[in-house]
Scaffold this motif. Structure first.
Motif, PDB file in Angstrom:
ATOM      1  N   ASP A  88     -12.844  -1.391  -1.524  1.00 31.14           N
ATOM      2  CA  ASP A  88     -11.545  -1.091  -0.899  1.00 31.14           C
ATOM      3  C   ASP A  88     -10.532  -2.195  -1.219  1.00 31.14           C
ATOM      4  O   ASP A  88      -9.361  -1.909  -1.487  1.00 31.14           O
ATOM      5  CB  ASP A  88     -11.701  -0.957   0.616  1.00 31.14           C
ATOM      6  CG  ASP A  88     -12.525   0.250   1.009  1.00 31.14           C
ATOM      7  OD1 ASP A  88     -12.321   1.323   0.413  1.00 31.14           O
ATOM      8  OD2 ASP A  88     -13.379   0.121   1.902  1.00 31.14           O
ATOM      9  N   SER A 114      -7.043  -1.940  -3.314  1.00 32.09           N
ATOM     10  CA  SER A 114      -5.782  -2.426  -2.749  1.00 32.09           C
ATOM     11  C   SER A 114      -5.080  -3.383  -3.709  1.00 32.09           C
ATOM     12  O   SER A 114      -3.865  -3.282  -3.942  1.00 32.09           O
ATOM     13  CB  SER A 114      -6.059  -3.114  -1.410  1.00 32.09           C
ATOM     14  OG  SER A 114      -4.880  -3.683  -0.883  1.00 32.09           O
ATOM     15  N   HIS A 148      -1.534  -2.907  -5.842  1.00 35.70           N
ATOM     16  CA  HIS A 148      -0.504  -3.946  -5.765  1.00 35.70           C
ATOM     17  C   HIS A 148      -0.030  -4.349  -7.164  1.00 35.70           C
ATOM     18  O   HIS A 148       1.167  -4.577  -7.380  1.00 35.70           O
ATOM     19  CB  HIS A 148      -1.055  -5.160  -5.022  1.00 35.70           C
ATOM     20  CG  HIS A 148      -0.160  -6.362  -5.076  1.00 35.70           C
ATOM     21  ND1 HIS A 148       0.996  -6.471  -4.325  1.00 35.70           N
ATOM     22  CD2 HIS A 148      -0.239  -7.510  -5.820  1.00 35.70           C
ATOM     23  CE1 HIS A 148       1.584  -7.630  -4.590  1.00 35.70           C
ATOM     24  NE2 HIS A 148       0.861  -8.270  -5.488  1.00 35.70           N
TER      25      HIS A 148
END
Length: 216
Positions: free
Chosen positions: A153, A157, A161
């Motif tokens: 996860d 993320s 980004h």
């Protein structure tokens, strides 16, 4: 994550003054400090953050004086104490706390003694030997988690980004889990790997990591 919940509870507890985040390099201590600083805005009315081993032309006390607008280094401590005394919930954050100099450690003790309502949040590689310091242990993340806080996860993320394509992320879930496992769930390594994902598809990155693990 559990570590952040512990830090938030500590920030909200006026009776607890010292907390040390402990973990080895790459396990995400700076990331936790950054998140703690963001969360602290709702609890603390003044925050000062220092990196104790930051490379700079100026010594750390002179750097602090520069931020405070104080030219003479021997006036910085008094100026800081006077400034923080006017706040109800001040916070001092120190990265690489156990790598700090003896001079800095004495300075921290003086500041803590003279401002009895000041809280100290530090990050270090080793547990403190001094009594009365709470500890928040960090470690590598699990590769999978139903709570959405796994290494995979975090890798996703970071990838978003850095601008990785959603399509590549969705079709490359299995490869992303392999990447997280190859990197032992270390947040710093995951962040570095994620920076490649806008340029390299997950399956290709897995092959590169198998053949050239020093890529990260």
């Amino acid at each position: 994550i559990d570590e952040m919940r512990q830090i938030q509870a500590w920030l909200a507890d006026p009776a607890s003054r010292r907390l040390q985040i402990v973990g080895m390099p790459g396990e995400g201590k700076p990331r936790l400090l950054r998140e703690a600083l963001r969360k602290a805005t709702g609890v603390c009315d003044a925050t000062i953050s220092l990196s104790t081993v930051q490379t700079s032309e100026l010594p750390w006390l002179d750097r602090l004086g520069q931020v405070l607008g104080i030219r003479e280094s021997d006036e910085v401590t008094g100026g800081l104490i006077q400034l923080l005394a006017d706040y109800r919930h001040p916070l001092l954050v120190l990265d690489d706390l156990d790598q700090s100099s003896g001079e800095m450690r004495l300075w921290v003790e003086e500041i803590m003694r003279r401002i009895p309502h000041l809280k100290l949040l530090g990050a270090a590689r080793h547990h403190p030997s001094e009594p009365g310091i709470e500890v928040c242990d960090v470690s590598s993340l699990a590769i999978k988690s139903a709570k959405g806080d796994s290494a995979t996860d975090l890798l996703v993320s970071f990838a978003r980004h850095f601008g990785a394509k959603d399509g590549d992320i969705e079709t490359g879930q299995e490869a992303l889990e392999q990447i997280a496992e190859l990197l032992d769930g270390l947040p710093l390594a995951l962040e570095v790997a994620a920076a490649w994902l806008p340029l390299v598809e997950p399956n290709t990155l897995v092959l590169k990591l198998h053949s050239s693990p020093d890529l990260i």
